[in-house]
Write a protein that holds these residues in place. Structure first.
Motif: not given
Length: 523
Positions: A388-404
């Protein structure tokens, strides 16, 4: 020439007016012609990427070799101050302030996003994607961009400033870094030009980081409390945090800036413990060791790689290095006057060797641990966890930390980590802004380490305005616009940094010779 009275009291009016004029012209043109300005900025980045990527690559590699040679030479024993002088700050406080100034806010943004991008999209050093091998390659490349080369760029400027100011007794100004090479010519028009270029690079380099930081704060607020991710929210955050940063910078180096830097370091350590304890502990420890060794082995090939411009390329975005290495080296160069002045101010009394190993070596080690913890956890989630992290980063880079954090699925502890992460981004935001403001005012005052409050306020506001303007004109492509500003601002200053190496070597040779003559006459 420092004015002693009137509205320009305490600064060089020529440097200040030209620098302010350039910033104001940029703001007015970009706000008046937003679409055309965006296309101009895009074209400028393409030009730099196509024609100067080789220059950035050569410089970054040379700076690292130069510093290693200095540290190993007899010049490494020369003290940045009087021969019997000792440092003012403890190692922990010194390192905390160095790291907070050098990479804090940026590495929070990219420590997950960059490895995930490389893992899913491949790199020139490994074409496979989505595998354990791709994960290792992704982390090695991230280590390269945030490790020794990055800190070597900062160290050159900081060392040149420390040597000129504390050994040669010159003011702590960018122009005086070239004093061993140019002599008194740095006092005239040439010195004004040097200062203006340094301010230009600093303002746009800091604005880039502030823009990245505010998008991540907005993402954290969205993740925690559902605050919408919108331009008005981000502009409001810039305004509020710029105001907090102004209060900090007005309190001085030994109060607000020092205290916030120590808070940053403790929060950093707490989050690192969180990842290593609640994350995939064994995977992170093994990965850190293996990737660090791989990075050392690959350091030479990484530094020798220059991507050929494809014949069909029409934009910087058609090149891998346009997305990554060129951006990073430009960003670090544009930040180097800011980091250099700040690091020099807190490093008086250390030897050249101690300075190099501390700024380049110790800082790089913490970056490696950070990237392995943050990025390694995200990659583990993609390889062995829920993903799920790859998809989150692809949609919005700023969400990388919180998706992790979500992928770790550790309940309340993950929620607390998300809150701490948002606070950490905010405190790094403040320290970047207040330190940068103090540095710009110091440059324009030709090295006055305690510039007047009015100048700190003016340039603190300028930095916030530039960050806001870059976000506005960038629109959906705000990230690329912010990156481009750093790359363009770095190009003219990179020439000055290269000349600093010559000045450092010439100055150290002179000091070493004088010390030998003094020792010979004493015996």
């Amino acid at each position: 020439m420092i004015v002693r009275s009137g509205p320009f009291r305490g600064i060089n009016p020529f440097s200040a007016l030209i620098s302010a004029g350039i910033v104001l012209l940029f703001v007015l043109v970009t706000l008046g012609l937003p679409e055309r300005s965006a296309s101009w900025i895009e074209a400028a980045r393409t030009f730099v990427t196509f024609y100067f990527t080789w220059w950035y690559v050569v410089l970054a590699g040379f700076f690292l070799l130069f510093l290693l040679a200095l540290a190993a030479s007899p010049y490494g024993a020369i003290r940045l101050g009087d021969p019997d002088e000792r440092p003012k700050y403890s190692y922990f406080t010194w390192f905390a302030m160095v790291y907070a100034a050098g990479q804090g806010i940026g590495i929070i943004f990219w420590s997950i996003a960059e490895p995930v991008f490389h893992f899913s999209g491949g790199t020139p050093f490994g074409e496979e994607t989505g595998t354990a091998g791709a994960a290792d390659t992704a982390l090695r490349v991230a280590f390269f961009h945030w490790g020794l080369n990055a800190w070597a760029i900062y160290c050159i400027v900081a060392l040149a400033l420390s040597f000129a100011s504390y050994r040669l007794k010159m003011p702590l100004g960018i122009r005086y870094t070239l004093y061993p090479l140019l002599g008194n010519r740095v006092e005239g028009r040439l010195g004004v030009l040097i200062d203006v270029i340094a301010v230009f690079a600093t303002v746009f380099g800091i604005a880039t980081s502030l823009g990245l930081g505010v998008t991540q704060i907005n993402a954290g607020l969205n993740h925690l409390w559902g605050v919408p991710i919108t331009a008005p929210i981000q502009l409001g955050l810039i305004a509020v945090i710029t105001a907090i940063a102004l209060c900090s910078v007005l309190s001085g180096l030994d109060r607000g800036i020092k205290w916030l830097s120590q808070v940053n370091m403790w929060l950093t350590l707490v989050l690192l413990v969180f990842f290593f304890v609640w994350g995939p502990t064994r995977y992170l420890v093994v990965t850190l060791a293996e990737v660090t060794l791989g990075y050392v082995v690959d350091l030479v090939p990484f530094n020798l790689y220059v991507e050929s411009v494809p014949w069909e390329a029409t934009s910087w975005s058609d090149m891998w290095q346009g997305w990554w290495t060129t951006f990073y080296w430009g960003w670090w160069i544009s930040w180097s006057p800011f980091v250099g002045v700040f690091v020099a101010r807190i490093s008086r009394g250390r030897t050249v060797r101690e300075f190099i190993f501390g700024v380049v070596g110790v800082s790089s080690i913490l970056s490696f641990v950070w990237i392995a913890a943050y990025g390694g956890t995200a990659l583990w989630a993609e390889l062995f966890g829920p993903g799920g992290v790859t998809e989150a980063v692809g949609a919005n880079v700023s969400m990388a930390l919180f998706a992790t954090f979500e992928a770790m699925d550790v309940g309340v502890v993950g929620l607390l980590a998300g809150i701490l992460g948002t606070i950490l981004v905010t405190t790094y935001f403040v320290t970047s802004s207040d330190s940068g403001t103090l540095v710009v005012a110091t440059i324009l005052s030709e090295g006055d380490e305690n510039p007047l409050h009015r100048h700190r306020i003016i340039w603190g506001l300028f930095e916030g305005v530039v960050a806001a303007v870059l976000l506005v004109i960038g629109g959906s492509a705000a990230l690329g616009t912010l990156q481009t500003a750093a790359i363009i601002a770095a190009l003219p200053f990179s020439v000055i940094v290269a000349l600093m190496c010559v000045a450092i070597l010439k100055g150290l040779m002179g000091e070493h010779k004088s010390a030998k003559l003094a020792a010979g006459s004493a015996s």
